[in-house]
Design a protein around this motif. Structure first.
Motif, short mmCIF file in Angstrom:
data_model
loop_
_atom_site.label_atom_id
_atom_site.label_comp_id
_atom_site.label_asym_id
_atom_site.label_seq_id
_atom_site.Cartn_x
_atom_site.Cartn_y
_atom_site.Cartn_z
N LYS A 16 31.15 25.19 26.62
CA LYS A 16 31.53 26.20 27.61
C LYS A 16 32.82 26.90 27.20
CE LYS A 16 29.21 23.89 31.43
NZ LYS A 16 29.36 23.15 32.70
N LEU A 63 33.14 30.90 26.45
CA LEU A 63 34.16 31.74 27.09
C LEU A 63 34.98 32.47 26.04
CD1 LEU A 63 35.69 32.71 29.61
CD2 LEU A 63 37.07 30.62 29.46
N SER A 119 37.07 37.04 36.47
CA SER A 119 36.13 35.92 36.35
C SER A 119 36.48 35.05 35.15
CB SER A 119 34.69 36.43 36.20
OG SER A 119 34.29 37.13 37.34
N GLN A 120 36.80 35.67 34.02
CA GLN A 120 37.18 34.88 32.84
C GLN A 120 38.45 34.08 33.09
OE1 GLN A 120 37.21 38.28 30.18
NE2 GLN A 120 35.38 37.53 29.10
N GLU A 162 39.49 32.96 35.98
CA GLU A 162 39.14 31.88 36.89
C GLU A 162 38.39 30.76 36.15
OE1 GLU A 162 36.58 31.19 40.99
OE2 GLU A 162 37.28 33.21 40.49
N VAL A 163 37.44 31.13 35.32
CA VAL A 163 36.67 30.14 34.56
C VAL A 163 37.59 29.37 33.62
CG1 VAL A 163 34.88 29.84 32.80
CG2 VAL A 163 34.45 31.31 34.79
#
Length: 176
Positions: free
Chosen positions: A111, A115, A129-130, A132-133
């Motif tokens: 993962k 990313l 979003s990136q 946060e991930v």
């Protein structure tokens, strides 16, 4: 610096942003900072896998060379916990061929790689979003390291206590 036929030449070099990209230098700076954070998380996760593998090799060797049923049972129990923990980081079933990506869910290291790959594909700041991930994955890496620490402290500690009582060499941990 360039050396050709034994002659060395030096000239200053300035790296410029691609004028055709929409990202600003500040955007690219944010992107690079996040990529470095992801790299650091990947390095921590890989170091954890290496640590697990170091212990697993030792207990596999111990299991092969002992006839003590109590030790064999303790080794088998620790091996199961270590494999389960390692599987959170990297899928041990992957072969690198065929349809691995279809058959098995991505684990934490995969993962992180995904990313990083998506983030490095352009010259733009990371999306919300990136960001946060990345924060979530960073937290998961820390949780996995803590979980391994607990297993090594309790289960490996108990196995080593048993081994000491029986006069058998203990299992080492590279980070201790």
């Amino acid at each position: 610096k360039l050396t050709v036929d034994g002659v060395e030449q030096s000239k200053p070099l300035t790296v410029l942003k691609d004028p055709n990209t929409g990202g600003t230098e500040a955007d690219i700076g944010q992107q690079v900072a996040m990529l470095k954070a992801i790299r650091d998380d990947m390095n921590r996760a890989v170091a954890t896998v290496n640590r697990v593998e170091g212990v697993r090799v030792q207990i596999a060797t111990l299991a092969r060379f002992t006839s003590d049923a109590e030790v064999k049972a303790a080794v088998a129990a620790l091996e199961a916990k270590l494999v389960e923990q390692e599987m959170n980081l990297v899928d041990l079933r992957l072969t690198g061929e065929g349809q691995d990506a279809i058959r098995f869910d991505a684990k934490l290291i995969g993962k992180l790689g995904y990313l990083a790959s998506g983030l490095a594909g352009g010259d733009f700041r990371p999306t919300d979003s990136q960001v946060e991930v990345q924060k979530l994955l960073n937290q998961h890496v820390g949780e996995q390291i803590s979980a391994l620490e607990a297993i090594l402290r309790t289960d490996l500690g108990a196995l080593n206590g048993m081994l000491r009582q029986k006069g058998i060499a203990v299992i080492g941990d590279q980070d201790r």
